[in-house]
Design an enzyme around this catalytic site. Sequence first.
Site, PDB file in Angstrom:
ATOM      1  N   GLY A 189     -17.752  -6.442   0.767  1.00 21.96           N
ATOM      2  CA  GLY A 189     -17.312  -6.556  -0.616  1.00 21.96           C
ATOM      3  C   GLY A 189     -18.304  -6.029  -1.629  1.00 21.96           C
ATOM      4  N   HIS A 236       0.828  -1.216   0.000  1.00 21.88           N
ATOM      5  CA  HIS A 236       0.000   0.000   0.000  1.00 21.88           C
ATOM      6  C   HIS A 236       0.859   1.262   0.000  1.00 21.88           C
ATOM      7  CE1 HIS A 236      -3.321  -2.611   0.697  1.00 21.88           C
ATOM      8  NE2 HIS A 236      -3.111  -2.805   1.979  1.00 21.88           N
ATOM      9  N   ARG A 272     -15.623  -8.260   4.817  1.00 24.34           N
ATOM     10  CA  ARG A 272     -16.773  -7.735   5.543  1.00 24.34           C
ATOM     11  C   ARG A 272     -18.043  -7.723   4.687  1.00 24.34           C
ATOM     12  NH1 ARG A 272     -19.430  -2.920   6.811  1.00 24.34           N
ATOM     13  NH2 ARG A 272     -18.357  -1.861   5.112  1.00 24.34           N
TER      14      ARG A 272
END
Length: 295
Positions: free
Chosen positions: A260, A108, A258
């Site tokens: 999506g 990231h 969670r």
Amino acid sequence: MSGIEVVDEGGEKVQLVDVDGYRVCNFERDPNEVAELVRGLKDRRCRPDDVFLLTPPKSGTHWVWEITCMLIQGRADTIPKSKSKNMLEHQTAEFLEKVESPRVLNSHLNIKHLPKQIFEDKLKTILVLRNPKDLVVSFYHHTKGIKCYGYNGKWEHFFKLFLNNELDYGSWFKYVKEWETYILEHSDHHIHVIFYEELHKNNVEEIKRLAKFLGLDPSEELVQAISEKCQFHNMYKDKMHPDSVRREIYNGDYTLYRKGKVGDWKNWFTVAQNEEFDKHYLKFAASCGMRFQFT
């Protein structure tokens, strides 16, 4: 000391690592070790066949990493490890050296912290981007759900931290703009861009596009099998950590998988928050050619 506490307007704290003014997650490791690892990444040795999956947090990294690895292995079999095991800022050089080629490495981090060899040798790079409204909602649950952050704040306070660029990995807007600039200025380095929303809408076609970028020619049957195996409900089941591990690293019933979905931000943003966010987004959009789908 590299460990820092970011305090929201409600007094709740986020535990992060400061790397010369740039913030990253501590990954439940000594903050000074994490800082030194990130500082050393620019000179990290890469392999010619490495594939780099680069994304802002909560952009579908796990999803695309799984798809990419399945395409490379030529089978729609669940990858028996998490993408975090191949994460540049999470794992040491010694650890990643033991990973068999071709490696699908992920990060990231923004451009200036990544290995220079990616850009010097024009190594295969996949950039995954997601609309920032859904992203910040997912990031909120991520930060509350993972114990190493130590955070238990309210949505409205986290929202402010995000807009003020106080969280790990800095400004989403800056991240996207820097990549757009790089892509425009380096046409000889082909960067494969995947938009999270398009992967939802046109899953099979996006997998085929990715396979072509990777120089692969999978059968129609394999593409369909990978598409099905990497649907949210299957990844939720197949990639779930054992309960003993989940209790160690997560709070409550949190999971990396969670919802999506596209458009969940509408269940969280107030009218005022949406107006405030749009001011930032419209300013960004005026100088960036990339466009995002919010529904």
